[in-house]
Design an enzyme around this catalytic site. Structure first.
Site, mmCIF file in Angstrom:
data_model
loop_
_atom_site.group_PDB
_atom_site.id
_atom_site.type_symbol
_atom_site.label_atom_id
_atom_site.label_comp_id
_atom_site.label_asym_id
_atom_site.label_seq_id
_atom_site.Cartn_x
_atom_site.Cartn_y
_atom_site.Cartn_z
ATOM 1 N N TRP A 1 23.717 55.785 44.437
ATOM 2 C CA TRP A 1 23.502 57.226 44.429
ATOM 3 C C TRP A 1 24.815 58.000 44.494
ATOM 4 C CZ3 TRP A 1 19.044 57.590 48.587
ATOM 5 C CH2 TRP A 1 17.862 57.104 48.011
ATOM 6 N N GLN B 1 23.591 56.499 40.084
ATOM 7 C CA GLN B 1 22.187 56.538 39.697
ATOM 8 C C GLN B 1 21.702 57.967 39.543
ATOM 9 O OE1 GLN B 1 19.705 54.402 42.420
ATOM 10 N NE2 GLN B 1 17.791 55.083 41.484
ATOM 11 N N HIS C 1 16.212 49.729 48.565
ATOM 12 C CA HIS C 1 17.332 50.219 47.774
ATOM 13 C C HIS C 1 18.366 49.107 47.631
ATOM 14 C CE1 HIS C 1 19.612 53.403 45.943
ATOM 15 N NE2 HIS C 1 20.607 53.324 46.814
ATOM 16 N N ASN D 1 26.752 52.418 47.307
ATOM 17 C CA ASN D 1 25.428 52.989 47.079
ATOM 18 C C ASN D 1 25.417 53.600 45.680
ATOM 19 O OD1 ASN D 1 23.053 54.479 46.999
ATOM 20 N ND2 ASN D 1 23.240 55.216 49.096
ATOM 21 N N CYS E 1 17.874 51.422 40.711
ATOM 22 C CA CYS E 1 19.073 51.023 41.468
ATOM 23 C C CYS E 1 19.389 49.555 41.253
ATOM 24 C CB CYS E 1 18.893 51.325 42.945
ATOM 25 S SG CYS E 1 17.521 50.455 43.731
#
Length: 633
Positions: A291, A77, A252, A289, A83
């Protein structure tokens, strides 16, 4: 316009036509429908930015769509708060067949020998029953020469960035991707049926057993290539993207990339423990995740001492590393403690020729509309939810049968999105589903609502889901509804079952009767409740005879007091009707034995009553309701 059955073109832009035009002109494609300007980035006009649009070859020297295939680390991301979509793409990397459907003919779209580069790429998303093809140019938003939004950990890999651009085009602009429903993203990239599970509701009763059940369900779903996303809900705006002490992030979404048991004490395992099945196991789940960082730091995190209980070969097969790549394992008990919601997108095998488990699929399209009729009158198909009993039964109705004691039926109700591809969209209407058990022989619409056997939550969402497990065999009706009456929307209803549902829409209000096909003037419901048969035990069923037809209940096994609880419906022109109810013993060998017979009279007194009829030493309980309005029941 359709490319072929089941595929549509977004904005009527054909990939093949545009490609030929680019090859003829020698110019790289620039998408005027989604131009490389601020209008494709922001909802508001006139906003300025320092964003520069660049093609991949202007960012790196050797661009590719894929580098060594697809993996969760290909989808990281960027600064966009999407997300929900990035996690769905990360989950998508575990299903290569589905990824090939979303990115069709990826080899022919690659940079390299044998392919003519035109700056043009195409992707597909599932929308309201069809795969929609979206074409984009490869001009991507950058700042200081780096991609701003989704990107791969491998610098010269661009499939995730281009896929995100196509998704932004579908949603009107990049800013429209900020915040969204996990289930919507999963459906968009799969065409599957998405169910969102609330952890607190699921574990509310008997947490230990329910936790085991949920682990089994997720493990099986993952093995069947379902897409799974988990999230920790934020209760306030301030909690969104707040990092907890354990390393997890609130508000998230995480892609679930594996669910399994892991053998412990494997370094000391013996042949005897293996043969006896005494090896200790740990329930584990792996998450990604989007990220690409901020991982779980509790038990079984990367590099934690718990991994000393696992052999090196097992760790290697599990992909255990100490890299900060956003992917991590955590114990199931900790997962259920921290995560609040799980979205599971099932991909059902509907092929009748498959060796794998196959599901019966039924798909219906309809429209909630008053059709100019007054509320609740024939013709009105927008009756609202059960809070509006006078009009509720005006909604569309679909009948289906459940015959197996161990059954599972899943329903997905999806409404068509108004203003697709536009920045400003109409809000969704609030929708839901209501299922009620009806008479075993019903073939006409229901006119009086009853309490639901099951009902979905109502939500202002594109889709809602309803999961039936182990309901009593019988005939059922499902009503897809809006929350309020007279709201208009187009919907799609999908049903999946491991057994044949024989599902169809009910349109007739009441049947015609007699030789001349005259309209019925009376309606009777006969409800066979139960019986008492002292001194005997066996398998019993009932036969109901109205003089023209015989109807049978299901057989109740090994009982002295069978409870059938089955209803039958009759439309007549006479106000007085006689019915014979017979109790039979279902013998495995030889002819069935008649246990007893009683007669009941149904008088049209616009009321219902209960009667207990005796025969020999036994007795049977029956409820009768008769009305002079054939549209009453």
């Amino acid at each position: 316009m359709r490319a072929r059955a089941g595929t549509t073109y977004f904005g009527r832009q054909r990939y093949s036509t545009i490609r030929k035009q680019c090859e003829k002109s020698g110019q790289l494609f620039v998408d005027t429908e989604f131009p490389p300007t601020n209008s494709s980035l922001f909802l508001e006009q006139g906003r300025s930015s320092d964003i520069v649009w660049k093609r991949p070859a202007e960012i790196v020297t050797d661009p590719h769509l894929f580098v060594e295939g697809a993996s969760p680390n290909d989808v990281t991301q960027g600064i966009l708060g999407n997300c929900w979509f990035v996690s769905a793409c990360s989950a998508l990397t575990h299903n290569t067949a589905l990824l090939d459907k979303v990115i069709p003919n990826s080899n022919k779209q690659e940079w390299g020998p044998g392919n003519t580069y035109s700056g043009l790429f195409r992707f597909r998303f599932w929308r309201f029953g069809n795969w929609m093809e979206v074409v984009v140019d490869d001009l991507l938003p950058t700042r200081d020469g780096k991609l701003l939004f989704a990107r791969s950990k491998t610098p010269n890999e661009f499939w995730s960035a281009l896929l995100e651009k196509a998704f932004a085009k579908l949603y009107g602009c990049y800013e429209n991707l900020v915040g969204g429903h996990l289930s919507d993203a999963l459906q968009d990239v799969s065409g599957g049926v998405a169910e969102t599970i609330s952890m607190s509701k699921f574990l509310k009763n008997d947490p230990a057993n329910q936790s085991n059940l949920l682990f089994e369900r997720l493990s099986m779903a993952y093995e069947n290539e379902a897409l799974v996303i988990a999230a920790i809900a934020a209760r306030t705006k301030e909690e969104i993207e707040e990092t907890l002490d354990c390393g997890l992030v609130k508000g998230h979404a995480y892609a679930v990339t594996d669910v399994r048991f892991i053998e412990l004490n494997a370094k000391e395992k013996s042949i005897s423990s293996f043969l006896l099945g005494s090896m200790e196991k740990q329930r584990m789940i792996r998450l990604q995740n989007p990220w690409g960082e901020k991982e779980w730091n509790g038990p079984w995190s990367d590099g934690s001492p718990e991994w000393e209980q696992v052999t090196d070969s097992t760790k290697k097969s599990l992909g255990i590393t100490v890299d900060e790549d956003g992917e991590f394992w955590m114990p199931w008990e900790s997962f259920t403690q921290y995560f609040t919601d799980i979205s599971v997108c099932q991909l059902f095998n509907t092929s009748v020729f498959s060796l794998a488990k196959s599901y019966d699929e039924k798909i219906f399209f309809g429209h909630w509309s008053s059709n100019g009729a007054r509320s609740g009158a024939p013709g009105d198909l927008a009756g609202g939810c059960l809070n509006f009993p006078a009009s509720f039964c005006s909604n569309p109705q679909y009948v289906f049968d459940v015959n197996d004691e161990k059954n599972e039926v899943m329903f997905a109700l999806t409404q068509r999105e108004v203003g697709e591809g536009k920045k400003r969209r109409e809000p969704f209407v609030c929708i839901g589903m209501h299922i009620m058990r009806v008479e075993r022989n019903r073939v006409t619409r229901v006119h009086q609502p009853t309490e639901p056997v099951e009902a979905s939550d109502y939500a202002n969402a594109r889709s809602v889901f309803l999961h039936l497990i182990d309901v009593r065999p019988g005939r059922y009706i499902i009503l897809p509804t809006t929350y309020a009456p007279r709201e208009q929307a187009t919907y799609m209803l999908r049903a999946y079952s491991s057994e044949k549902l024989h599902m169809k829409e009910l349109k007739r209000q009441a049947p015609s009767v007699g030789w001349c096909w005259q309209s019925a003037s009376h309606v009777t419901r006969v409800h066979i409740v139960d019986a008492s048969l002292p001194g005997t035990s066996g398998d019993f069923y009932c036969m109901l005879d109205d003089g023209k037809s015989q109807l049978r209940t299901r057989t109740m096994r090994e009982s002295t007091s069978p409870k059938w609880d089955e209803q039958f419906l009759f439309f007549k022109r006479s106000a007085r009707q006689k019915y014979a109810v017979e109790v039979w013993e279902d013998r495995k060998i030889g002819r069935d034995r008649l246990v007893g017979r009683v007669d009941i009279i149904a008088l049209t007194d616009n009321d219902s009553r209960e009667e207990v009829k005796e025969f020999g030493e036994g007795k049977i309980r029956v409820k009768i309701a008769a009305y002079d309005d054939p549209l009453y029941l």
